[in-house]
Design an enzyme around this catalytic site. Structure first.
Site, PDB file in Angstrom:
ATOM      1  CD  GLU A 243      -2.991  -0.968   2.345  1.00 30.64           C
ATOM      2  OE1 GLU A 243      -2.766  -0.180   3.288  1.00 30.64           O
ATOM      3  OE2 GLU A 243      -3.995  -1.710   2.309  1.00 30.64           O
TER       4      GLU A 243
ATOM      5  CD  GLU B 133      -4.356  -5.286   3.743  1.00 32.58           C
ATOM      6  OE1 GLU B 133      -3.159  -5.564   3.539  1.00 32.58           O
ATOM      7  OE2 GLU B 133      -4.741  -4.280   4.378  1.00 32.58           O
TER       8      GLU B 133
HETATM    9  C1  DCB Z   1      -3.782  -1.487   5.729  1.00 34.24           C
HETATM   10  C2  DCB Z   1      -2.475  -2.232   5.865  1.00 34.24           C
HETATM   11  C3  DCB Z   1      -2.457  -3.228   6.991  1.00 34.24           C
HETATM   12  C4  DCB Z   1      -3.290  -2.704   8.113  1.00 34.24           C
HETATM   13  C5  DCB Z   1      -4.716  -2.696   7.615  1.00 34.24           C
HETATM   14  C6  DCB Z   1      -5.728  -2.152   8.630  1.00 34.24           C
HETATM   15  O1  DCB Z   1      -3.575  -0.156   6.179  1.00 34.24           O
HETATM   16  F1  DCB Z   1      -2.083  -2.846   4.731  1.00 34.24           F
HETATM   17  O2  DCB Z   1      -1.129  -3.466   7.393  1.00 34.24           O
HETATM   18  O3  DCB Z   1      -3.209  -3.562   9.244  1.00 34.24           O
HETATM   19  O4  DCB Z   1      -4.864  -1.980   6.416  1.00 34.24           O
HETATM   20  O5  DCB Z   1      -5.379  -0.866   9.007  1.00 34.24           O
HETATM   21  C7  DCB Z   1      -3.027  -2.962  10.499  1.00 34.24           C
HETATM   22  C8  DCB Z   1      -3.247  -4.051  11.534  1.00 34.24           C
HETATM   23  C9  DCB Z   1      -2.908  -3.526  12.916  1.00 34.24           C
HETATM   24  C10 DCB Z   1      -1.512  -2.931  12.896  1.00 34.24           C
HETATM   25  C11 DCB Z   1      -1.389  -1.885  11.807  1.00 34.24           C
HETATM   26  C12 DCB Z   1       0.017  -1.302  11.676  1.00 34.24           C
HETATM   27  O6  DCB Z   1      -4.581  -4.531  11.445  1.00 34.24           O
HETATM   28  O7  DCB Z   1      -2.998  -4.568  13.850  1.00 34.24           O
HETATM   29  O8  DCB Z   1      -1.244  -2.343  14.156  1.00 34.24           O
HETATM   30  O9  DCB Z   1      -1.705  -2.483  10.568  1.00 34.24           O
HETATM   31  O10 DCB Z   1       0.931  -2.263  11.300  1.00 34.24           O
HETATM   32  C13 DCB Z   1      -4.448   0.864   5.788  1.00 34.24           C
HETATM   33  C14 DCB Z   1      -5.393   0.707   4.814  1.00 34.24           C
HETATM   34  C15 DCB Z   1      -6.203   1.775   4.422  1.00 34.24           C
HETATM   35  C16 DCB Z   1      -6.064   2.996   5.040  1.00 34.24           C
HETATM   36  C17 DCB Z   1      -5.120   3.178   6.059  1.00 34.24           C
HETATM   37  C18 DCB Z   1      -4.316   2.104   6.433  1.00 34.24           C
HETATM   38  N1  DCB Z   1      -6.891   4.080   4.670  1.00 34.24           N
HETATM   39  N2  DCB Z   1      -3.359   2.293   7.489  1.00 34.24           N
HETATM   40  O11 DCB Z   1      -7.674   3.979   3.711  1.00 34.24           O
HETATM   41  O12 DCB Z   1      -6.852   5.147   5.329  1.00 34.24           O
HETATM   42  O13 DCB Z   1      -3.251   3.421   7.966  1.00 34.24           O
HETATM   43  O14 DCB Z   1      -2.648   1.383   7.906  1.00 34.24           O
END
Ligand code: DCB
Length: 273
Positions: free
Chosen positions: A108, A196
């Site tokens: 991402e 994902e």
């Molecule tokens: C994505 C990432 C993934 C993340 C998930 C949920 O990030 F590919 O790594 O996973 O979506 O946010 C989260 C885990 C947590 C962990 C965190 C940091 O579930 O347990 O603490 O990663 O490693 C996204 C996807 C979309 C957006 C933002 C994020 N968005 N983000 O559209 O704003 O900020 O991580």
């Protein structure tokens, strides 16, 4: 299914866990290897060993498997392009005769990153590294805004065969607008893979948003688009498929599944039957 970060939840990407996931009807497993956050860039050898063990296990279980270079805090893939080239070169050499292996070269991209100046030239370099050994493997390419900006790729796609573009969504955050964007990209001929998605909000928690998730999965099914759900682990967050304390190796009973996991696993067995 997608794993969570191997550096934290690698026990849920063991051969037994992958076999249990296959048993539930999954035919693709995504091996999420974070680059930052204590992942590959801090411990390349042990991370690579975890990846190959998981890939071998998925192949053993007759699944497709995605090797995911999980950039996140390192939002611009160009930051570590030479590491990506050498990692993917090693993977493509090892799996050159394994058509089940797909390469997801940048999870991402996010922050101040562009398609034309950053992600596309990055993809060209890493694709070249993979193609040296594996001329036909399917390669998945992300886009800016956490792999939501597929319209930028559709307007300026890469050259080459067997390339697909990832679209990531979280059911509590993303809806009709992103689906409209997908239809527009499909109409332009862009091959898409939802490598994902989650039943939660974009931060992995909130909800659970099962009605929205159902709308999304029906939309994907109608278009024959493949998906991986985030994520197979027992972390205390909505998107985790297992409840805290569930046995890492499986098999999992209904009481081991979170509301998200129960929903996702029921969709898996429905698809397989
Ligand atoms: C994505 C990432 C993934 C993340 C998930 C949920 O990030 F590919 O790594 O996973 O979506 O946010 C989260 C885990 C947590 C962990 C965190 C940091 O579930 O347990 O603490 O990663 O490693 C996204 C996807 C979309 C957006 C933002 C994020 N968005 N983000 O559209 O704003 O900020 O991580």
């Amino acid at each position: 299914m997608s794993s969570h970060g191997l550096q934290w939840y690698g026990q849920f990407a063991s051969a037994q866990a992958i076999a249990a996931t296959a048993e539930y009807g999954a035919n693709v497993f995504r091996v999420a290897m974070y680059t930052g956050e204590g992942g590959y860039l801090s411990q390349p050898q042990s991370m690579q060993a975890q990846v190959t063990a998981a890939v071998d296990a998925a192949i053993e279980n007759d699944m497709y498997v995605i090797i995911d270079w999980h950039i996140l805090s390192d939002g611009n893939p160009m930051e570590n392009v030479s590491h990506a080239e050498s990692f993917f070169s090693a993977m493509a050499q090892r799996y050159q005769n394994a058509p089940a292996v797909l390469y997801e070269i940048c999870n991402e991209p996010n922050g101040s990153v562009t398609w034309g100046r950053d992600v596309k030239p990055y993809a060209q370099r890493v694709i070249q590294a993979i193609r040296a050994y594996s001329p036909r493997a399917v390669i998945l390419v992300g886009s800016p805004t956490w792999s939501q900006d597929i319209h930028l790729a559709a307007a300026d796609p890469l050259e080459g065969e067997n390339l697909m573009y990832t679209l990531h969504f979280y059911a509590g955050t993303h809806g009709a607008q992103l689906r409209t964007r997908m239809d527009a990209a499909l109409a332009q001929g862009l091959p898409l893979f939802v490598s994902e998605w989650g039943t939660s909000r974009a931060d992995g928690s909130g909800g659970v948003f099962l009605e929205q998730a159902e709308t999304w999965l029906d939309f994907l099914d109608q278009r024959g688009i493949s998906w991986c759900n985030w994520s197979l682990c027992d972390k205390s967050e909505t998107s985790a498929a297992l409840r805290p304390g569930a046995p890492p190796k499986g098999p999992w009973s209904q009481s081991d599944l979170s509301p998200s996991g129960a929903f996702v696993f029921s969709r898996l067995s429905a698809a397989g039957s």
